[in-house]
Motif scaffolding. Structure first.
Motif, PDB file in Angstrom:
ATOM      1  N   ARG A   7       0.859  -1.177   0.000  1.00 50.83           N
ATOM      2  CA  ARG A   7       0.000   0.000   0.000  1.00 50.83           C
ATOM      3  C   ARG A   7       0.898   1.231   0.000  1.00 50.83           C
ATOM      4  O   ARG A   7       1.352   1.692   1.045  1.00 50.83           O
ATOM      5  CB  ARG A   7      -0.906  -0.005   1.227  1.00 50.83           C
ATOM      6  N   HIS A   8       1.154   1.758  -1.187  1.00 50.62           N
ATOM      7  CA  HIS A   8       2.122   2.843  -1.348  1.00 50.62           C
ATOM      8  C   HIS A   8       1.411   4.168  -1.588  1.00 50.62           C
ATOM      9  O   HIS A   8       0.865   4.418  -2.662  1.00 50.62           O
ATOM     10  CB  HIS A   8       3.078   2.515  -2.499  1.00 50.62           C
ATOM     11  N   HIS A   9       1.429   5.013  -0.578  1.00 51.50           N
ATOM     12  CA  HIS A   9       0.726   6.296  -0.630  1.00 51.50           C
ATOM     13  C   HIS A   9       1.519   7.332  -1.424  1.00 51.50           C
ATOM     14  O   HIS A   9       2.693   7.558  -1.150  1.00 51.50           O
ATOM     15  CB  HIS A   9       0.475   6.817   0.778  1.00 51.50           C
ATOM     16  N   TYR A  10       0.855   7.934  -2.398  1.00 53.60           N
ATOM     17  CA  TYR A  10       1.479   9.061  -3.099  1.00 53.60           C
ATOM     18  C   TYR A  10       1.254  10.367  -2.340  1.00 53.60           C
ATOM     19  O   TYR A  10       1.947  11.357  -2.577  1.00 53.60           O
ATOM     20  CB  TYR A  10       0.986   9.164  -4.548  1.00 53.60           C
ATOM     21  N   GLU A  51      -1.494   3.643  -4.233  1.00 57.44           N
ATOM     22  CA  GLU A  51      -1.562   2.675  -5.327  1.00 57.44           C
ATOM     23  C   GLU A  51      -0.938   1.372  -4.854  1.00 57.44           C
ATOM     24  O   GLU A  51       0.063   1.384  -4.124  1.00 57.44           O
ATOM     25  CB  GLU A  51      -0.790   3.182  -6.553  1.00 57.44           C
ATOM     26  N   LYS A  52      -1.506   0.282  -5.278  1.00 53.87           N
ATOM     27  CA  LYS A  52      -0.968  -1.016  -4.907  1.00 53.87           C
ATOM     28  C   LYS A  52       0.341  -1.270  -5.646  1.00 53.87           C
ATOM     29  O   LYS A  52       0.412  -1.168  -6.873  1.00 53.87           O
ATOM     30  CB  LYS A  52      -1.967  -2.121  -5.233  1.00 53.87           C
ATOM     31  N   ALA A  54       2.923   0.440  -6.139  1.00 58.53           N
ATOM     32  CA  ALA A  54       3.400   1.508  -7.025  1.00 58.53           C
ATOM     33  C   ALA A  54       4.920   1.619  -7.014  1.00 58.53           C
ATOM     34  O   ALA A  54       5.528   1.973  -8.037  1.00 58.53           O
ATOM     35  CB  ALA A  54       2.781   2.841  -6.608  1.00 58.53           C
ATOM     36  N   PRO A 116       0.370   9.653  -9.325  1.00 56.08           N
ATOM     37  CA  PRO A 116       0.170   8.678 -10.412  1.00 56.08           C
ATOM     38  C   PRO A 116       0.064   9.294 -11.796  1.00 56.08           C
ATOM     39  O   PRO A 116       0.587   8.742 -12.772  1.00 56.08           O
ATOM     40  CB  PRO A 116      -1.143   7.986 -10.013  1.00 56.08           C
ATOM     41  N   HIS A 117      -0.586  10.452 -11.911  1.00 54.40           N
ATOM     42  CA  HIS A 117      -0.783  11.025 -13.239  1.00 54.40           C
ATOM     43  C   HIS A 117       0.481  11.682 -13.796  1.00 54.40           C
ATOM     44  O   HIS A 117       0.474  12.173 -14.921  1.00 54.40           O
ATOM     45  CB  HIS A 117      -1.944  12.023 -13.241  1.00 54.40           C
ATOM     46  N   THR A 119       3.218   9.878 -14.161  1.00 50.81           N
ATOM     47  CA  THR A 119       3.979   8.789 -14.779  1.00 50.81           C
ATOM     48  C   THR A 119       4.131   9.000 -16.275  1.00 50.81           C
ATOM     49  O   THR A 119       5.220   8.819 -16.843  1.00 50.81           O
ATOM     50  CB  THR A 119       3.300   7.441 -14.500  1.00 50.81           C
ATOM     51  N   LYS A 161       9.711   3.514 -12.187  1.00 48.04           N
ATOM     52  CA  LYS A 161       9.413   3.633 -10.760  1.00 48.04           C
ATOM     53  C   LYS A 161      10.587   4.265 -10.011  1.00 48.04           C
ATOM     54  O   LYS A 161      10.396   5.152  -9.176  1.00 48.04           O
ATOM     55  CB  LYS A 161       9.098   2.263 -10.169  1.00 48.04           C
ATOM     56  N   ASP A 197      -5.795  14.738  -4.768  1.00 54.72           N
ATOM     57  CA  ASP A 197      -4.685  13.933  -5.270  1.00 54.72           C
ATOM     58  C   ASP A 197      -3.764  14.723  -6.186  1.00 54.72           C
ATOM     59  O   ASP A 197      -2.898  14.156  -6.850  1.00 54.72           O
ATOM     60  CB  ASP A 197      -5.206  12.679  -5.985  1.00 54.72           C
TER      61      ASP A 197
END
Length: 285
Positions: A7-10, A51-52, A54, A116-117, A119, A161, A197
């Motif tokens: 469970r990787h929090h951005y 994100e799982k 990530a 995430p966006h 990437t 990553k 986010d």
């Protein structure tokens, strides 16, 4: 394998806790569906903005979460600084010194690039650059550069990553001579607390994270402003910031008051995000 985090929090958990109130929980608004999840139920900060796997890197049949551990190490350091700011006020300059500015810039870069966006943006940078221009290169035992190998590495999803974290480190180097002044603005505790986010506000759609001015909500009632301040901040600045943070959200917004989202929609329905950002930066310089 059993000790690998997933469970990787951005948005770091400690950061999200700064946008909670007495309940220590968050209401989550889905901007795509225009509704609060589960009719306004409150959730723990651990439950969203992650994100799982990530930052889990896979080598063959082995997993490694060293990137997530690297983020966590700096997050822990920053949680102390931001907590100090949240517990202080203007009479002590929020217990911040000029020496803290590089760390804050680094944290903002880490936050910006780990979203995430971002990437796709990083993938474009890799596609349009060779590794050497980014500060990396592959050489063999004789010292010869291996361009073909570099191209394979660039196209490896696992490398992207790691590049997220590496690029933030390079931002710190690029901005080592940055001397832009900063300010901290305190808003009233009675105002709703809002986060999304995509919480960092730059004027440009393609900012130089290490160089450009920005506004960064540190918590529900502390706002970090990197800009050359020339006048007093308007009393409604935090509401403008909340409107932009809401409008630039990709999927989720957290808010302590359901009615606040509707209020922002009503007050700023005639202004798009670009217009609001232009007004903000006009007011703070």
């Amino acid at each position: 394998m059993n000790n690998i985090s997933w469970r990787h929090h951005y948005l770091p958990i400690f950061y999200l806790k700064g946008f909670t109130k007495n309940s220590k929980l968050l209401k989550i608004f889905n901007v795509q569906e225009k509704r609060f999840l589960k009719n306004g139920k409150e959730f723990s900060p651990e439950s969203f903005f992650f994100e799982k796997d990530a930052n889990t890197v896979i080598f063959g049949d082995k997993k490694n979460d060293y990137i997530e551990s690297s983020y966590a190490e700096f997050d822990n350091e920053m949680s102390t600084l931001i907590e100090r700011i949240n517990q202080s006020d203007y009479t002590t300059n929020y217990s911040v010194t000029d020496d803290d500015m590089p760390r804050m810039n680094h944290f903002v870069s880490l936050m910006y690039w780990r979203l995430p966006h971002r990437t796709n943006e990083l993938e474009k940078i890799l596609k349009n650059s060779d590794l050497e221009s980014l500060g990396l290169k592959v050489i063999d035992k004789s010292g010869e550069r291996q361009i073909a190998t570099e191209e394979k590495i660039k196209n490896n999803p696992e490398f992207v990553k790691g590049f997220k974290f590496y690029n933030s480190l390079m931002d710190s180097v690029r901005g080592v001579n940055c001397r832009t002044p900063y300010s901290i603005l305190e808003s009233h505790e009675n105002l709703p607390f809002l986060c999304s986010d995509s919480p960092i506000i730059f004027e440009s759609e393609n900012p130089k994270v290490y160089e450009d001015d920005y506004l960064f909500p540190l918590s529900g009632n502390r706002l970090f402003i990197k800009a050359n301040r020339r006048s007093e901040f308007p009393s409604y600045l935090r509401m403008l910031v909340d409107a932009v943070v809401y409008k630039q959200a990709q999927k989720y917004v957290s808010c302590t008051d359901e009615s606040y989202i509707g209020m922002l929609d009503t007050l700023f329905e005639r202004q798009n995000m670009e217009e609001l950002k232009a007004e903000i930066f006009k007011r703070i310089r």
